[in-house]
Design an enzyme around this catalytic site. Structure first.
Site, mmCIF file in Angstrom:
data_model
loop_
_atom_site.group_PDB
_atom_site.id
_atom_site.type_symbol
_atom_site.label_atom_id
_atom_site.label_comp_id
_atom_site.label_asym_id
_atom_site.label_seq_id
_atom_site.Cartn_x
_atom_site.Cartn_y
_atom_site.Cartn_z
ATOM 1 N N THR A 185 95.597 49.776 47.073
ATOM 2 C CA THR A 185 94.417 50.385 46.454
ATOM 3 C C THR A 185 94.571 51.892 46.304
ATOM 4 O O THR A 185 94.341 52.467 45.231
ATOM 5 C CB THR A 185 93.169 50.073 47.291
ATOM 6 O OG1 THR A 185 93.014 48.651 47.371
ATOM 7 C CG2 THR A 185 91.925 50.673 46.648
ATOM 8 N N ALA A 214 107.980 52.596 45.884
ATOM 9 C CA ALA A 214 108.581 51.549 46.706
ATOM 10 C C ALA A 214 107.541 50.479 47.015
ATOM 11 O O ALA A 214 106.452 50.775 47.506
ATOM 12 C CB ALA A 214 109.129 52.140 47.995
ATOM 13 N N LYS A 243 96.494 56.859 59.806
ATOM 14 C CA LYS A 243 95.946 57.345 61.078
ATOM 15 C C LYS A 243 96.515 56.600 62.272
ATOM 16 O O LYS A 243 96.720 57.188 63.341
ATOM 17 C CB LYS A 243 94.424 57.279 61.096
ATOM 18 C CG LYS A 243 93.812 55.886 60.947
ATOM 19 C CD LYS A 243 93.437 55.626 59.526
ATOM 20 C CE LYS A 243 92.736 54.306 59.306
ATOM 21 N NZ LYS A 243 92.494 54.070 57.875
ATOM 22 N N GLU A 295 95.791 64.924 55.533
ATOM 23 C CA GLU A 295 94.353 65.038 55.295
ATOM 24 C C GLU A 295 93.701 63.670 55.070
ATOM 25 O O GLU A 295 92.590 63.411 55.520
ATOM 26 C CB GLU A 295 94.086 65.938 54.082
ATOM 27 C CG GLU A 295 92.611 66.171 53.783
ATOM 28 C CD GLU A 295 91.899 66.926 54.894
ATOM 29 O OE1 GLU A 295 91.089 66.295 55.612
ATOM 30 O OE2 GLU A 295 92.157 68.126 55.058
ATOM 31 N N GLY A 306 88.818 59.992 54.590
ATOM 32 C CA GLY A 306 89.037 59.936 53.148
ATOM 33 C C GLY A 306 89.065 61.292 52.477
ATOM 34 O O GLY A 306 89.901 62.141 52.786
ATOM 35 N N ASP A 364 89.840 51.930 64.535
ATOM 36 C CA ASP A 364 90.072 52.832 63.410
ATOM 37 C C ASP A 364 89.451 54.201 63.692
ATOM 38 O O ASP A 364 90.105 55.240 63.543
ATOM 39 C CB ASP A 364 89.479 52.224 62.139
ATOM 40 C CG ASP A 364 89.594 53.138 60.939
ATOM 41 O OD1 ASP A 364 90.660 53.167 60.310
ATOM 42 O OD2 ASP A 364 88.608 53.837 60.626
ATOM 43 N N LYS A 384 91.216 58.084 64.545
ATOM 44 C CA LYS A 384 90.816 59.300 63.834
ATOM 45 C C LYS A 384 90.353 60.389 64.798
ATOM 46 O O LYS A 384 90.706 61.567 64.630
ATOM 47 C CB LYS A 384 89.708 58.966 62.836
ATOM 48 C CG LYS A 384 90.181 58.087 61.688
ATOM 49 C CD LYS A 384 89.039 57.586 60.830
ATOM 50 C CE LYS A 384 89.536 56.687 59.715
ATOM 51 N NZ LYS A 384 88.441 56.099 58.917
ATOM 52 N N GLY A 392 88.052 54.179 50.243
ATOM 53 C CA GLY A 392 88.117 53.842 48.827
ATOM 54 C C GLY A 392 89.332 54.470 48.179
ATOM 55 O O GLY A 392 89.839 55.504 48.630
#
Length: 441
Positions: A17, A47, A107, A131, A136, A203, A207, A309
């Site tokens: 995505t 790749a 992350k 970043e 995001g 997750d 972070k 996203g």
């Protein structure tokens, strides 16, 4: 160093995505991005693991390759968007050792192997940008690493996972239970088929480990973060929080403070938390992310935006690509990892918070006085007490019960653990229903 007339060659690893959006924007906005970088940016290959997979029409299929090592060897900048630990760790090491700067949104990789990769970048005189690894499109990594380089950061906290925020927001605004809200998140593409990393808090944990390393100039990892997810949050918890003037959010927090012995340390956690409705984080809805930074001179800063996203994350990736390319054109480096020494990570028992405790108790005269004494004996001060709905237990519902909600003042986790153990062993307490942290404005 490249001259401005020479192109900066970019290799993209991964075409999911985010990778698809990065490839599209590198093509569509090539002239604009090249002008900002100071040299032409050339995407030399992508790749992928399967050349036959159907892909977005924006992808030039002639760029696709399975020979990742050959692609890396020709690149000035390698963008890693595969995700997970392996093969990304091996490929990023290969890129850094070959003299390529690396841009990654991974992350999990950084929270687990960050120090190793930072050292490799420095040893090979190249840059590592990340970043997109946190929140995001929200530029919080840049903010901590560069904008606040002249300040002392005392705390970083926020909503760092859009999936869990969407679920909790749906439970709050649409009166859903957890399973209903999770299913909706999956149907809308906010949650994966296996949502464990999100809903179990890992997750967000990865972070906050990255941000804590930047904020406090010491090396920490996901293993140092106390992680609790949102699976245990019920519709009753949401309703009780609402009645008390709070909303429940999954809050990741890193704070530097003194422990009970007066020694300096870092506390890091991820947990479902009651946030007062006048707090800036209470109004963060849907899949948005927000990060609050509390600094000594700058005071409180808030970073807010899309936390996930394809397009928002691609925006963060490309900002790093432009920065990395510009450094190769004009010379110099991205800010290096800055360490002041090893600041200890405080154990869970030393963490400080207010707490929301919901109990089902026997509805008898004096039960509240008994509860108050138990809290006082443990050194825990009550900020508020509310009685909620009543019920019955026992044969033929012979025993009346009532729910009591207690919000404490700030206290150490060890004291709360002591109180909870006492309550669980008490004849007056039928069940300890919920224990959640509280964040006031």
């Amino acid at each position: 160093m490249n001259k401005s007339t020479e192109s900066v060659k970019i290799a993209l690893l991964g075409c999911g995505t985010v990778g698809t959006q990065v490839a599209r924007l590198l093509t569509e906005q090539r002239d604009l991005l090249s002008a900002r970088a100071g040299a032409p940016l050339e995407l030399i290959g992508i790749a992928v693991s399967n050349l036959e997979t159907e892909r977005d029409g924006a992808i030039d299929r002639s760029l696709l390759t399975k020979d990742t090592s050959a692609l890396i060897s020709k690149a000035d900048i390698v963008i890693e968007l595969i995700g997970g630990i392996e093969p990304p760790r091996t490929l990023v090491r290969e890129a850094l050792c070959s003299g390529s700067s690396v841009v990654t949104g991974n992350k999990a990789l950084l929270a687990t192997h960050g120090p190793e990769l930072y050292d490799l970048a420095e040893q090979n005189d190249v840059d590592l940008y990340y970043e997109a690894a946190v929140a995001g499109a929200v530029p919080v990594v840049y903010g901590l690493r560069e904008s606040l380089a002249g300040d002392r950061v005392n705390a970083v906290m926020g909503i760092m996972n859009g999936t869990t925020n969407f679920i909790l927001d749906s439970m709050t605004t649409q009166n859903m239970d957890f399973d209903e809200a999770l299913l909706l998140a999956q149907q809308l593409g906010f949650a994966e088929a296996d949502p464990s990393a999100d809903v179990d808090g890992y997750d967000a944990g990865a972070k906050i480990a990255i941000l804590a390393s930047l904020a406090f100039h010491t090396r920490v990892s996901l293993d140092d973060v106390v992680v609790e997810g949102i699976r245990g949050v019920t519709a009753d918890d949401i309703a009780s929080a609402e009645a008390a003037g709070y909303v429940i959010k999954l809050i990741a927090r890193a704070e530097r403070h003194f422990d009970s012995r007066g020694e300096d340390g870092i506390e890091m956690s991820v947990s479902p938390t009651l946030v007062s409705k006048d707090h800036p984080l209470a109004s963060v809805h849907g899949s948005f992310n927000a990060v609050l930074v509390e600094a000594q001179s700058a005071d409180r800063l808030m970073f807010f935006g899309r936390g996930a996203g394809g397009a928002p994350t691609a925006s963060a990736v490309l900002s790093d690509v432009v920065a990395a390319a510009a450094k190769r054109v004009i010379g110099g480096h991205a800010p290096r990892e800055v360490l002041y020494g090893d600041v200890p990570v405080l154990p869970r028992s030393e963490s400080m918070s207010s707490f929301f405790i919901k109990l089902e108790v026997i509805d008898t005269v004096g039960v509240l006085a008994t509860l108050t004494k138990r809290f006082a004996d443990a050194g825990v001060s009550m900020a508020s007490v509310m009685q909620n709905k009543s019920g019955h237990i026992g044969d033929n519902h012979s025993l009346a019960t009532t729910q009591i909600t207690i919000i404490t003042h700030q206290v150490r986790q060890s004291s709360i653990d002591c109180v909870i153990e006492e309550l669980q062993n008490s004849d007056d307490v039928v069940e300890v229903l919920s224990v959640l942290k509280v964040e006031e404005n």
